[in-house]
Design a protein around this motif. Structure first.
Motif, short mmCIF file in Angstrom:
data_model
loop_
_atom_site.label_atom_id
_atom_site.label_comp_id
_atom_site.label_asym_id
_atom_site.label_seq_id
_atom_site.Cartn_x
_atom_site.Cartn_y
_atom_site.Cartn_z
N LYS A 82 0.82 -1.21 0.00
CA LYS A 82 0.00 0.00 0.00
C LYS A 82 0.86 1.27 0.00
O LYS A 82 0.53 2.24 -0.68
CB LYS A 82 -0.95 -0.01 1.20
N GLY A 93 -8.28 0.29 -0.94
CA GLY A 93 -7.95 0.51 -2.34
C GLY A 93 -9.16 0.89 -3.16
O GLY A 93 -10.31 0.68 -2.76
N PHE A 124 -9.13 -4.34 -5.98
CA PHE A 124 -8.05 -4.68 -5.07
C PHE A 124 -8.63 -5.27 -3.79
O PHE A 124 -9.57 -4.73 -3.22
CB PHE A 124 -7.21 -3.43 -4.75
N LYS A 125 -8.04 -6.39 -3.35
CA LYS A 125 -8.55 -7.08 -2.17
C LYS A 125 -7.53 -6.97 -1.04
O LYS A 125 -6.33 -7.21 -1.23
CB LYS A 125 -8.81 -8.56 -2.49
N THR A 126 -8.01 -6.64 0.17
CA THR A 126 -7.12 -6.51 1.32
C THR A 126 -7.98 -6.42 2.58
O THR A 126 -9.20 -6.57 2.53
CB THR A 126 -6.21 -5.28 1.18
N ASP A 132 -0.40 -4.73 2.57
CA ASP A 132 -0.35 -4.93 1.13
C ASP A 132 -1.71 -5.42 0.65
O ASP A 132 -2.62 -5.64 1.44
CB ASP A 132 0.75 -5.94 0.75
N PHE A 133 -1.84 -5.59 -0.67
CA PHE A 133 -3.07 -6.12 -1.24
C PHE A 133 -2.91 -7.62 -1.46
O PHE A 133 -1.92 -8.07 -2.05
CB PHE A 133 -3.40 -5.42 -2.56
#
Length: 218
Positions: A82, A93, A124-126, A132-133
């Motif tokens: 990120k 995101g 974007f997945k997180t 981070d993603f």
């Protein structure tokens, strides 16, 4: 020579010397002042202009992606951090959707080579606690079955997606062109990232979709 006469002559010499100095000063060429910056590279430290070859995901970065129809993400380390894309660690995101204005040329720089595609949706997945993603998702579309099968085979060749699984699915779809199928092909890891093709096929529709999931290799 009398003393008053000497004093008058000395005073005259001093006046002539002073006049000469003033004349020279008047003829001196003044040095130019500081010039204004002429490029982004010489702009102030507060400038928001990015000189990196990679895209950012803050508001300015997303605007640039939309304007240029180009996105380039750096996952050469195996991660998309990120901090590297200028979003806070608690950010989820953006979702970038350009279905009304044209596709984006997406490139993901991987540890081994690149992952590329023409897409109109990037996600974007997180989680809020992850720095981070965990996944970058984008959508590929095709306007015919042959084009769709070509995209699948391209993924097999370029990313190491399971070719046997892909060909079995293609054979099934060719045998029943009007069928509807949701099928996830075994992921490929030849780029150093995990690339999964999630097939969303409906023979009754004009446009077919592949959802591509890109994540750090397990």
């Amino acid at each position: 020579m009398t003393r008053p006469t000497r004093v008058r002559r000395q005073a005259a010499v001093v006046l002539l010397a002073l006049a000469g100095s003033l004349a020279l000063a008047g003829c001196r060429i003044s040095s130019p002042g500081p010039t204004e910056p002429t490029s982004a590279a010489s702009s102030s430290a507060g400038s928001t202009v990015s000189t990196s070859e990679f895209s950012t995901l803050d508001a300015a970065g997303v605007d640039q992606i939309r304007a240029t129809r180009t996105a380039r993400l750096d996952m050469r380390s195996g991660l998309l951090k990120k901090s590297d894309v200028r979003v806070t660690e608690d950010s989820f995101g953006p979702e970038i959707n350009t279905r009304d204005s044209g596709k984006i040329a997406l490139t993901i720089a991987a540890p081994n080579g690149e992952i590329t595609g023409e897409t109109d949706r990037i996600r974007f997945k997180t989680t809020a606690s992850r720095p981070d993603f965990s996944e970058v998702t984008y959508f590929l579309t095709a306007d015919s079955a042959d084009e769709y099968f070509g995209l699948i085979r391209d993924g097999v060749q370029r990313y190491g997606i399971d070719g046997a699984s892909a060909e079995r699915w293609i054979s099934s779809a060719e045998a029943d062109p009007g069928d509807k199928s949701d099928f996830s092909i075994t992921s490929g890891t030849s780029t150093g990232l995990e690339v999964n093709y999630d097939l969303r096929y409906d023979g009754a529709k004009d446009t077919q979709v592949i959802i591509v999931h890109v994540s750090p290799e397990a």
